[in-house]
Motif scaffolding. Sequence first.
Motif, short mmCIF file in Angstrom:
data_model
loop_
_atom_site.label_atom_id
_atom_site.label_comp_id
_atom_site.label_asym_id
_atom_site.label_seq_id
_atom_site.Cartn_x
_atom_site.Cartn_y
_atom_site.Cartn_z
N VAL A 133 0.84 -1.20 0.00
CA VAL A 133 0.00 0.00 0.00
C VAL A 133 0.87 1.25 0.00
CG1 VAL A 133 -1.61 1.36 1.38
CG2 VAL A 133 -2.01 -1.07 1.06
N GLN A 134 1.89 1.28 0.86
CA GLN A 134 2.78 2.43 0.89
C GLN A 134 3.58 2.55 -0.41
OE1 GLN A 134 3.10 5.04 3.02
NE2 GLN A 134 1.23 4.17 3.88
N ASN A 135 3.89 1.43 -1.04
CA ASN A 135 4.57 1.49 -2.34
C ASN A 135 3.75 2.29 -3.35
OD1 ASN A 135 6.78 0.04 -1.51
ND2 ASN A 135 6.16 -1.88 -2.44
N PHE A 136 2.43 2.10 -3.30
CA PHE A 136 1.56 2.84 -4.22
C PHE A 136 1.45 4.31 -3.81
CE2 PHE A 136 0.03 -1.31 -5.67
CZ PHE A 136 -0.18 -1.08 -7.01
N VAL A 137 1.08 4.55 -2.57
CA VAL A 137 0.73 5.93 -2.19
C VAL A 137 1.95 6.82 -2.02
CG1 VAL A 137 -1.47 5.24 -1.18
CG2 VAL A 137 0.56 5.34 0.28
N LEU A 176 -0.38 4.16 -11.76
CA LEU A 176 0.33 3.13 -11.02
C LEU A 176 -0.39 1.79 -11.01
CD1 LEU A 176 1.59 5.26 -7.99
CD2 LEU A 176 2.92 4.46 -9.95
N LEU A 177 -1.70 1.80 -10.80
CA LEU A 177 -2.43 0.52 -10.76
C LEU A 177 -2.38 -0.22 -12.09
CD1 LEU A 177 -5.58 1.07 -8.52
CD2 LEU A 177 -3.89 -0.75 -8.30
N PRO A 178 -2.77 0.40 -13.20
CA PRO A 178 -2.69 -0.34 -14.48
C PRO A 178 -1.25 -0.71 -14.84
CG PRO A 178 -3.27 1.96 -14.86
CD PRO A 178 -3.38 1.73 -13.39
N GLY A 179 -0.30 0.18 -14.55
CA GLY A 179 1.08 -0.14 -14.85
C GLY A 179 1.60 -1.30 -14.03
N ALA A 180 1.23 -1.34 -12.75
CA ALA A 180 1.67 -2.43 -11.89
C ALA A 180 1.05 -3.75 -12.30
CB ALA A 180 1.32 -2.12 -10.43
N ALA A 218 5.06 -11.34 -7.13
CA ALA A 218 4.92 -10.60 -8.39
C ALA A 218 4.24 -9.24 -8.17
CB ALA A 218 4.14 -11.41 -9.41
N SER A 219 3.18 -9.22 -7.35
CA SER A 219 2.48 -7.95 -7.11
C SER A 219 3.35 -6.96 -6.36
CB SER A 219 1.18 -8.21 -6.34
OG SER A 219 1.46 -8.86 -5.10
N GLN A 220 4.09 -7.45 -5.37
CA GLN A 220 5.00 -6.58 -4.62
C GLN A 220 6.14 -6.09 -5.51
OE1 GLN A 220 4.86 -5.42 -1.58
NE2 GLN A 220 6.92 -4.97 -0.89
N GLU A 221 6.66 -6.98 -6.33
CA GLU A 221 7.78 -6.65 -7.22
C GLU A 221 7.39 -5.59 -8.24
OE1 GLU A 221 11.81 -7.36 -8.46
OE2 GLU A 221 10.66 -7.88 -6.68
N ALA A 222 6.18 -5.71 -8.79
CA ALA A 222 5.75 -4.80 -9.85
C ALA A 222 5.71 -3.36 -9.37
CB ALA A 222 4.38 -5.23 -10.38
N ILE A 223 5.07 -3.11 -8.24
CA ILE A 223 4.98 -1.72 -7.76
C ILE A 223 6.29 -1.29 -7.13
CG2 ILE A 223 4.01 -2.37 -5.51
CD1 ILE A 223 3.30 0.79 -7.68
N ASN A 229 10.23 2.07 -5.63
CA ASN A 229 10.31 1.86 -4.19
C ASN A 229 11.57 1.08 -3.83
OD1 ASN A 229 7.50 2.86 -3.31
ND2 ASN A 229 7.06 1.53 -5.02
N GLY A 230 11.73 -0.10 -4.42
CA GLY A 230 12.99 -0.83 -4.28
C GLY A 230 13.02 -1.88 -3.19
N GLY A 231 12.06 -1.87 -2.27
CA GLY A 231 12.08 -2.84 -1.18
C GLY A 231 11.76 -4.24 -1.67
N GLY A 232 12.67 -5.16 -1.49
CA GLY A 232 12.50 -6.51 -2.01
C GLY A 232 11.65 -7.38 -1.11
#
Length: 561
Positions: A133-137, A176-180, A218-223, A229-232
């Motif tokens: 969530v924080q990755n998006f906002v 961000l949502l469609p791109g992710a 995959a969802s975490q990686e995409a955003i 963001n960079g957090g693995g």
Amino acid sequence: MSADLSYFALFLAGLTVLGLALAPWMARVFDGRVILLAPVERALYRAAGVSGAGQRWTGYAAAVLAFNAAGFVLLYLILRLQGWLPLNPQGFGAMEASQAFNTAVSFMTNTNWQSYGGETALSHFSQMAGLTVQNFVSAATGIAVAVAVIRGLAARSAADLGNFWVDLTRATLYLLLPGAILVALLLLWQGVPQNLAASVTATTLEGAQRVIAQGPVASQEAIKLLGINGGGFFNVNSAHPYENPTALSNLIECLSILAIPAAFPFLFGRMVGDRRQGWAIYAAMAALFAGVLLWAYFAEAAGNPLHAGITEPGVSMEGKETRFGLAGTVLFEVVTTVASCGAVNAMHDSLMALGGMIPLFNMLLGEIIYGGVGAGFYGMVLYVVLTVFLAGLMVGRTPEWLGKKIEAREMKLAALTLLVMPLGVLVLSAASILTGNAQSAVQDAGPHGLTELIYAYTSGTANNGSAFAGFGANTVWHNALIGLAMLLGRWGYIIPVLAIAGSLAGKTRAEATAGTFPTHGVAFTVLLVVTILIVGALTFLPVLALGPIAEHVSIAAGQSF
């Protein structure tokens, strides 16, 4: 070598095309001309009590700070209460208080610095409801601020910069949502997992049993990539085959990181009504990117002089991923640090001294070579203001940009931001040394140990998040001070640049005359690049000389640490 250089050239060309293609869509989104999800937008505004009325820069900044503060509190509570929350098949307990503070600040500021191992510390709920969530906002916040700044520059005489809540919503819904979703599908195609399992057990060729963590990767990686963001999900980040399985996924990830930052100069050109202005800024970014990329490549290709005559000639692959080779490793190294991403597909601590200096140098400039989503562009705006001021001094005229005079107020605010990186890097690093907390955290002696320390505080202040892996950051001292550095690096730029945009928005645009210094030609681009390099060199050359440069000289003389 020629194949690698061709690969770099094609990447830069592809990135430019991607930026050009994305900019028109972004212009339509932030002008309110995209209504695909208008009912969803209206419902969100009603639920949040948002009127959509324009905000002055003070109101816009206050909204940014309030939203960031709320995100910090929510994420901190999730991390501290993790053991009692659902979707925790591993049974992880609460994160320690100072580490939870550092992590919450990190993801709220779009830094994603991690002093923990993702697969051994965080539940699926914390990864999805907290970090994702924080990755998006946090990414949407940077985009919104950059769009507000462009509005201030483009306005002929206006009192407001738009509405933060509207910009935040549109950046999330339409960009961000469609791109992710697209990037996640591409990564799933390449073999990145997406599930809610705890782990699987595999038998190695030697017959040993290995437990391999699973989860919504995959969802975490995409955003993580698209939002810079960079957090693995995993501790080794994109060096893990579940995060980055193939050479093609490596290329997709590099393009995803720089897609939105590359579009911002072209978006700027469209919104101010002069696309040449956007091309001038993009050319400066691309030239700096090409320079640091080639420096890093040749520094690594030279190999380690201590191994001359012992091993076969060629690059040292220690700490690098053989799946990607030298070109794929160096490209990722540079892409992730010219942006404020921090994802890694190799261990930066294992780079050669001058090769490791490049990601450090990229961050010390203040994430302006493409930079973060939005943050890179508004960081570059500050250097443009400084360059315009210097150009005005040279031609003996009041500095102007886009027909608006750059006066004492704007220059004071721009100069104030030049103190952010030195304060966050040099002062906080010095405090760590003086208290003995630096010496106990570094892995290596000598100049390399100093580089580990400087890299950590540079990464925090630049909101990057990558690290020299030899630095032990998970202490109360470093969790607190790097957290402070991240806050300084985020708000220390956002508030002054919004103030500059608010000041310029209220000024009437004057028509260009014969004496106006053009800010859309080759001369201005060269002057902008030179200004960036001179400011960076004057500020940080001494500490680079004591760290990576001294290490390189020592290695060349046959000494190691």
